[in-house]
Design an enzyme around this catalytic site. Sequence first.
Site, mmCIF file in Angstrom:
data_model
loop_
_atom_site.group_PDB
_atom_site.id
_atom_site.type_symbol
_atom_site.label_atom_id
_atom_site.label_comp_id
_atom_site.label_asym_id
_atom_site.label_seq_id
_atom_site.Cartn_x
_atom_site.Cartn_y
_atom_site.Cartn_z
ATOM 1 N N MET A 220 48.862 -32.214 7.967
ATOM 2 C CA MET A 220 48.375 -33.111 6.948
ATOM 3 C C MET A 220 47.528 -32.078 6.006
ATOM 4 O O MET A 220 46.548 -32.727 5.158
ATOM 5 C CB MET A 220 47.462 -34.525 7.256
ATOM 6 C CG MET A 220 48.308 -35.326 8.118
ATOM 7 S SD MET A 220 47.701 -36.889 8.407
ATOM 8 C CE MET A 220 46.251 -36.852 9.391
ATOM 9 N N HIS B 175 43.419 -25.014 9.162
ATOM 10 C CA HIS B 175 42.460 -24.196 9.803
ATOM 11 C C HIS B 175 43.106 -23.468 10.634
ATOM 12 O O HIS B 175 44.201 -23.261 10.819
ATOM 13 C CB HIS B 175 41.223 -24.940 10.082
ATOM 14 C CG HIS B 175 41.756 -26.195 11.209
ATOM 15 N ND1 HIS B 175 42.722 -26.099 12.071
ATOM 16 C CD2 HIS B 175 41.930 -27.636 10.947
ATOM 17 C CE1 HIS B 175 42.903 -27.105 12.673
ATOM 18 N NE2 HIS B 175 42.489 -28.181 12.103
ATOM 19 N N HIS C 259 46.029 -25.148 12.714
ATOM 20 C CA HIS C 259 47.066 -24.928 12.005
ATOM 21 C C HIS C 259 47.793 -23.555 12.061
ATOM 22 O O HIS C 259 48.934 -23.333 12.241
ATOM 23 C CB HIS C 259 47.075 -25.493 10.644
ATOM 24 C CG HIS C 259 46.531 -26.833 10.742
ATOM 25 N ND1 HIS C 259 45.603 -27.145 10.035
ATOM 26 C CD2 HIS C 259 47.143 -28.078 10.921
ATOM 27 C CE1 HIS C 259 45.112 -28.400 10.210
ATOM 28 N NE2 HIS C 259 46.153 -29.037 10.728
ATOM 29 N N GLN D 13 49.203 -43.692 8.768
ATOM 30 C CA GLN D 13 48.649 -43.402 10.062
ATOM 31 C C GLN D 13 46.964 -43.782 9.926
ATOM 32 O O GLN D 13 46.232 -43.564 10.853
ATOM 33 C CB GLN D 13 48.858 -41.982 10.698
ATOM 34 C CG GLN D 13 48.327 -40.952 9.978
ATOM 35 C CD GLN D 13 49.054 -39.615 10.718
ATOM 36 O OE1 GLN D 13 50.081 -39.230 10.378
ATOM 37 N NE2 GLN D 13 48.074 -38.871 11.343
ATOM 38 N N GLU E 12 48.003 -29.508 21.357
ATOM 39 C CA GLU E 12 47.454 -30.187 22.291
ATOM 40 C C GLU E 12 46.052 -30.601 22.241
ATOM 41 O O GLU E 12 45.650 -31.806 22.827
ATOM 42 C CB GLU E 12 47.211 -28.967 23.618
ATOM 43 C CG GLU E 12 48.533 -28.897 24.402
ATOM 44 C CD GLU E 12 48.248 -27.890 25.883
ATOM 45 O OE1 GLU E 12 47.012 -27.631 25.998
ATOM 46 O OE2 GLU E 12 49.310 -27.314 25.809
ATOM 47 N N GLN F 61 49.411 -37.554 20.855
ATOM 48 C CA GLN F 61 50.182 -37.693 19.916
ATOM 49 C C GLN F 61 51.420 -36.797 20.465
ATOM 50 O O GLN F 61 52.496 -37.095 20.040
ATOM 51 C CB GLN F 61 49.727 -36.949 18.503
ATOM 52 C CG GLN F 61 50.693 -36.726 17.463
ATOM 53 C CD GLN F 61 49.828 -36.186 16.288
ATOM 54 O OE1 GLN F 61 49.578 -37.037 15.665
ATOM 55 N NE2 GLN F 61 49.934 -34.681 16.031
ATOM 56 N N SER G 209 38.839 -28.724 13.800
ATOM 57 C CA SER G 209 39.745 -29.901 13.266
ATOM 58 C C SER G 209 39.270 -29.918 11.761
ATOM 59 O O SER G 209 38.021 -29.695 11.179
ATOM 60 C CB SER G 209 38.734 -31.253 13.820
ATOM 61 O OG SER G 209 38.936 -32.367 12.994
ATOM 62 N N SER G 210 39.906 -30.867 11.014
ATOM 63 C CA SER G 210 39.936 -30.732 9.522
ATOM 64 C C SER G 210 38.792 -31.553 9.272
ATOM 65 O O SER G 210 37.922 -31.516 8.216
ATOM 66 C CB SER G 210 40.934 -31.367 8.688
ATOM 67 O OG SER G 210 42.321 -30.546 9.261
HETATM 68 P P1 PAJ Z 1 46.896 -32.467 11.539
HETATM 69 O O1 PAJ Z 1 45.680 -33.233 12.088
HETATM 70 O O2 PAJ Z 1 46.900 -31.674 10.230
HETATM 71 O O3 PAJ Z 1 47.499 -31.748 12.477
HETATM 72 C C1 PAJ Z 1 48.746 -30.887 12.413
HETATM 73 C C2 PAJ Z 1 48.909 -30.297 13.630
HETATM 74 O O4 PAJ Z 1 47.884 -29.218 14.038
HETATM 75 C C3 PAJ Z 1 49.112 -31.027 14.952
HETATM 76 O O5 PAJ Z 1 49.984 -30.773 15.689
HETATM 77 C C4 PAJ Z 1 47.597 -30.764 15.694
HETATM 78 O O6 PAJ Z 1 47.655 -31.453 17.058
HETATM 79 C C5 PAJ Z 1 47.668 -29.416 15.432
HETATM 80 N N1 PAJ Z 1 45.990 -29.183 15.531
HETATM 81 C C6 PAJ Z 1 45.005 -29.525 15.143
HETATM 82 N N2 PAJ Z 1 43.864 -28.967 15.188
HETATM 83 C C7 PAJ Z 1 44.139 -28.165 16.206
HETATM 84 C C8 PAJ Z 1 43.585 -27.380 16.930
HETATM 85 N N3 PAJ Z 1 42.379 -27.271 16.939
HETATM 86 N N4 PAJ Z 1 44.277 -26.267 17.757
HETATM 87 C C9 PAJ Z 1 45.628 -26.466 18.022
HETATM 88 N N5 PAJ Z 1 46.305 -27.305 17.242
HETATM 89 C C10 PAJ Z 1 45.605 -28.216 16.345
HETATM 90 O O7 PAJ Z 1 48.526 -34.102 13.458
HETATM 91 C C11 PAJ Z 1 48.783 -34.404 12.276
HETATM 92 O O8 PAJ Z 1 48.376 -33.824 11.212
HETATM 93 C C12 PAJ Z 1 49.590 -35.649 11.833
HETATM 94 O O9 PAJ Z 1 49.398 -36.834 12.801
HETATM 95 C C13 PAJ Z 1 51.138 -35.266 11.783
HETATM 96 C C14 PAJ Z 1 51.719 -34.957 13.054
HETATM 97 C C15 PAJ Z 1 51.191 -34.238 10.680
HETATM 98 C C16 PAJ Z 1 51.737 -36.742 11.295
HETATM 99 O O10 PAJ Z 1 51.355 -36.849 10.224
#
Ligand code: PAJ
Length: 289
Positions: free
Chosen positions: A30, A34, A37, A61, A149, A154, A186-187
């Site tokens: 989304m 960071h 991602h 969502q 993870e 999810q 996290s975003s």
């Molecule tokens: P989003 O929150 O942007 O996360 C995209 C992907 O990045 C997800 O698989 C999430 O688990 C992963 N991610 C986020 N923070 C992380 C971290 N600190 N370490 C490792 N991976 C991390 O998750 C979504 O978007 C949405 O629900 C989506 C799957 C895109 C559907 O809309």
Amino acid sequence: MEVTGSAARVRDACDAARSGGATVGFVPTMGALHAGHRALLDRARSECGFVAMSIFVNPLQFGEARDLAAYPRTFEADHGVAERAGCDLLFAPDGADMFPNGRPEVTVDPGPIGGRLEGASRPDHFRGVLSVVAQLFHLVGPCRAYFGEKDAQQLALIRRMVHDLDVPAEAIGCPTVRDPDGLAVSSRNVRLSNPERAAALSLSRALAAAANAVGQGERSADVLRAEMARRIGAEPLARLDYVAVVDERTWEEVTEIGGPARALVAARVGDVRLIDNVALVWDGDQAAR
Ligand code: PAJ
């Protein structure tokens, strides 16, 4: 890197890559990219000949319109991150690109696991996630898809959907990326004030304490849950939503750690809802000794 909002173009580009013999790696996001991602993109780049990433702030969502409106949108920076990571195709649709006929009427039912934990706190959240991920899988076609993870429930539900609906994709889980102090990246973290960010550390610390206790031989899930709740509860700026210790296979709460299990927490810190989790590694052999 090609940037497109066109679903047809995504289909064509991924088909062409496969025709040329490449494995398609897919990283759905989304945006507000960071280090978490980036780790997914790096993994995809190292394992696949063609890497596609999507950026779509999926309205299906989000329960609260406020949360959707507050979600950070940083497309210029995201574009740079994707390009530097060696992404081949960036799919950045708007709402009309994804839903030309308005909100979908037919959606994916996440089943019983989707009603627990995050699903209990956020009704219809996982229906929205799975519906959009299914749609993206249909556009991208056969692929290796990378998920964090960090969002363990999810990931489990996407794996379950892939399995139950024979989706021609492989869902690959990647470890949670953390800041040096342990906070899961996290975003949403950019919305935390300094004192809130300090309070947010209670989540990862509670989880680390639980994992550590299991390593020391603690088997009672009640003891683990109580200790995690105590640690987060002691933080005046944090409002606990849930602590859980579940069986990795069924996502049911367990009473004893006797197999693959996961501890999960959710809390609101200020206006920001945070989640985190950790695998609990129970060394059964150690118990027998
Ligand atoms: P989003 O929150 O942007 O996360 C995209 C992907 O990045 C997800 O698989 C999430 O688990 C992963 N991610 C986020 N923070 C992380 C971290 N600190 N370490 C490792 N991976 C991390 O998750 C979504 O978007 C949405 O629900 C989506 C799957 C895109 C559907 O809309």
